[in-house]
Enzyme design. Structure first.
Site, PDB file in Angstrom:
ATOM      1  CB  SER A 185      -0.728  -0.322   1.322  1.00  0.00           C
ATOM      2  OG  SER A 185      -1.353   1.153   1.590  1.00  0.00           O
ATOM      3  CE1 TYR A 194      -3.285  -2.661   5.694  1.00  0.00           C
ATOM      4  CE2 TYR A 194      -2.436  -0.387   5.003  1.00  0.00           C
ATOM      5  CZ  TYR A 194      -3.373  -1.230   4.913  1.00  0.00           C
ATOM      6  OH  TYR A 194      -3.289  -2.094   3.494  1.00  0.00           O
TER       7      TYR A 194
HETATM    8  N1  LIG Z   1      -8.806  -1.383  -0.431  1.00  0.00           N
HETATM    9  C1  LIG Z   1      -7.476  -0.656   0.036  1.00  0.00           C
HETATM   10  O1  LIG Z   1      -8.166   0.701   0.301  1.00  0.00           O
HETATM   11  C2  LIG Z   1      -6.215  -1.069  -0.224  1.00  0.00           C
HETATM   12  C3  LIG Z   1      -5.947  -0.068  -0.045  1.00  0.00           C
HETATM   13  C4  LIG Z   1      -4.337  -0.535  -0.322  1.00  0.00           C
HETATM   14  C5  LIG Z   1      -3.903  -1.618   0.522  1.00  0.00           C
HETATM   15  N2  LIG Z   1      -4.728  -2.956   0.421  1.00  0.00           N
HETATM   16  C6  LIG Z   1      -4.145  -3.691  -0.331  1.00  0.00           C
HETATM   17  O2  LIG Z   1      -4.982  -4.771  -1.057  1.00  0.00           O
HETATM   18  C7  LIG Z   1      -5.205  -5.831  -0.826  1.00  0.00           C
HETATM   19  C8  LIG Z   1      -6.119  -6.821  -0.969  1.00  0.00           C
HETATM   20  O3  LIG Z   1      -7.260  -6.187  -0.294  1.00  0.00           O
HETATM   21  P1  LIG Z   1      -8.509  -5.754  -1.224  1.00  0.00           P
HETATM   22  O4  LIG Z   1      -8.633  -4.079  -1.225  1.00  0.00           O
HETATM   23  O5  LIG Z   1      -8.883  -6.137  -1.885  1.00  0.00           O
HETATM   24  O6  LIG Z   1     -10.112  -5.437   0.511  1.00  0.00           O
HETATM   25  P2  LIG Z   1     -10.126  -6.851   0.192  1.00  0.00           P
HETATM   26  O7  LIG Z   1     -11.851  -7.475  -0.860  1.00  0.00           O
HETATM   27  O8  LIG Z   1     -10.956  -7.205   1.457  1.00  0.00           O
HETATM   28  O9  LIG Z   1      -9.590  -8.108   0.157  1.00  0.00           O
HETATM   29  C9  LIG Z   1      -8.733  -8.826   1.075  1.00  0.00           C
HETATM   30  C10 LIG Z   1      -8.607 -10.336   1.209  1.00  0.00           C
HETATM   31  O10 LIG Z   1      -7.612 -10.429   2.235  1.00  0.00           O
HETATM   32  C11 LIG Z   1      -8.731 -11.969   2.406  1.00  0.00           C
HETATM   33  N3  LIG Z   1      -7.841 -12.099   3.983  1.00  0.00           N
HETATM   34  C12 LIG Z   1      -8.223 -11.241   4.855  1.00  0.00           C
HETATM   35  N4  LIG Z   1      -7.532 -12.058   6.210  1.00  0.00           N
HETATM   36  C13 LIG Z   1      -6.776 -13.733   5.470  1.00  0.00           C
HETATM   37  C14 LIG Z   1      -6.108 -14.129   5.962  1.00  0.00           C
HETATM   38  N5  LIG Z   1      -5.713 -14.328   7.428  1.00  0.00           N
HETATM   39  N6  LIG Z   1      -6.017 -15.621   5.055  1.00  0.00           N
HETATM   40  C15 LIG Z   1      -6.311 -15.555   3.817  1.00  0.00           C
HETATM   41  N7  LIG Z   1      -6.918 -14.417   3.216  1.00  0.00           N
HETATM   42  C16 LIG Z   1      -7.490 -13.442   4.178  1.00  0.00           C
HETATM   43  C17 LIG Z   1      -9.668 -11.687   2.677  1.00  0.00           C
HETATM   44  O11 LIG Z   1     -10.731 -12.558   2.920  1.00  0.00           O
HETATM   45  P3  LIG Z   1     -11.945 -12.918   3.605  1.00  0.00           P
HETATM   46  O12 LIG Z   1     -13.300 -12.802   3.091  1.00  0.00           O
HETATM   47  O13 LIG Z   1     -11.848 -14.469   3.842  1.00  0.00           O
HETATM   48  O14 LIG Z   1     -12.300 -12.384   4.800  1.00  0.00           O
HETATM   49  C18 LIG Z   1     -10.148 -10.975   0.924  1.00  0.00           C
HETATM   50  O15 LIG Z   1     -10.071 -12.009   0.649  1.00  0.00           O
HETATM   51  C19 LIG Z   1      -4.906  -6.197   0.672  1.00  0.00           C
HETATM   52  O16 LIG Z   1      -2.919  -6.459   1.274  1.00  0.00           O
HETATM   53  C20 LIG Z   1      -4.688  -4.486   1.398  1.00  0.00           C
HETATM   54  O17 LIG Z   1      -3.887  -4.833   2.443  1.00  0.00           O
HETATM   55  C21 LIG Z   1      -6.387  -2.320   0.053  1.00  0.00           C
END
Ligand SMILES: NC(=O)c1ccc[n+]([C@@H]2O[C@H](COP(=O)([O-])OP(=O)(O)OC[C@H]3O[C@@H](n4cnc5c(N)ncnc54)[C@H](OP(=O)(O)O)[C@@H]3O)[C@@H](O)[C@H]2O)c1
Length: 273
Positions: A135, A149
């Site tokens: 991020s 975070y």
């Molecule tokens: N969206 C943002 O604002 C943002 C900004 C910067 C970076 N990111 C990063 O982008 C990546 C993807 O996130 P996203 O934006 O697509 O959000 P998201 O829709 O919340 O996706 C996160 C995924 O991680 C899974 N997860 C959480 N804990 C886990 C665990 N212990 N083992 C395996 N899977 C797990 C969740 O699965 P469950 O359904 O089982 O919970 C979900 O599939 C993450 O690394 C996040 O930190 C996001």
């Protein structure tokens, strides 16, 4: 098994992980799509070239089993994407011990587990690639109450940069993506907030951050397909950049961060709150 390349992705139940799994499958790759609750999945099951495996990235036994199952299903894994992640926000003083550990366990220890799970396979194959979803909060601070975070993603960045020196000689590539908030994911809904009913010292800041997050207009967020395209470019080797800052917010913050001393940057950030 066949001539197609194979990508292994963590956290494909929603958001970026799911979109990436679909895009690679639609573009001729085999996909090992992993998630904590495969029994709930209804969309990725429709693809012949996607196989779904159970994986909580904090569980080293599950990592071992998912890696073995994916290798058995497809013969060879070419690219692994460490995408699974979550956010713990709120004042550090108010955080529960288990939530501090969980933030590190998912966002930092998780990628360590997955990388260690695939290193024997990549060494045996003479190479491979780990793409890690970080991020802009992994390379700069931007909001108050995000220290845990920040910690998890700064640590991820340090891990991956540090690993370069031992894995490059083995032809194992490392890449980082610093994304900002993008549309169509569950990130905001799954945030764990640090709260304590008797300590009010952080209430004003917390309320402000929560209302900013709640009021964030989806249309101002980045298009997740931009991130998926960068992942694809990295996986195919068209893009060889180690760090990939994606989105207007992240790029603006990085410009600002580079243009002034850290004290001025932090003071400017604080003035927004
Ligand atoms: N969206 C943002 O604002 C943002 C900004 C910067 C970076 N990111 C990063 O982008 C990546 C993807 O996130 P996203 O934006 O697509 O959000 P998201 O829709 O919340 O996706 C996160 C995924 O991680 C899974 N997860 C959480 N804990 C886990 C665990 N212990 N083992 C395996 N899977 C797990 C969740 O699965 P469950 O359904 O089982 O919970 C979900 O599939 C993450 O690394 C996040 O930190 C996001």
């Amino acid at each position: 098994m066949n001539g197609q390349k194979t990508i292994f992705i963590t956290g494909t139940s929603s958001g970026l992980g799911k979109l990436t799994a679909k895009y690679f499958a639609e573009n001729g790759w085999n996909v090992a799509a992993t998630m904590r609750t495969p029994e709930k999945e209804t969309e990725l099951t429709a693809y012949d070239n996607i196989r779904i495996f159970k994986l909580d990235v904090t569980d080293t036994t599950q990592v071992k089993i998912a890696a073995e199952q994916a290798i058995e299903a497809f013969g060879k894994i070419d690219v692994v994407v460490n995408n699974a992640g979550m956010g713990t926000y709120g004042a550090l003083e108010l955080a529960k011990e288990e939530d501090i550990d969980w933030q590190f366990a998912v966002n930092t220890r998780g990628p360590i587990n997955v990388i260690r799970g695939f290193l024997p396979h990549f060494r045996a194959n003479g190479g491979g690639m780990f793409i890690n979803i970080s991020s802009f909060m992994g390379i700069t601070t931007a909001v108050p109450l995000g220290s845990l975070y920040n910690m998890s993603k700064f640590a991820l960045e340090g891990l991956i940069e540090g690993l370069y020196y031992e894995l490059k000689p083995l032809n194992i590539e490392l890449r980082l993506i610093e994304q900002g908030g993008s549309k169509g994911n569950s990130f905001r809904e799954s945030i764990v907030w640090n709260e304590h009913p008797e300590i009010t010292a952080y209430d004003e800041l917390t309320n402000k951050l929560q209302s900013i997050m709640a009021g964030a207009d989806e249309s101002q967020l980045d298009d997740p397909m931009e991130i998926v395209n960068v992942i694809h470019g990295l996986a195919t080797g068209e893009n060889k950049s180690f760090r990939n800052v994606i989105g207007a917010t992240g790029n603006q913050l990085m410009e600002m961060r580079k243009s002034m001393p850290i004290e001025d940057y932090m003071s400017a950030m604080q003035s927004f709150f």
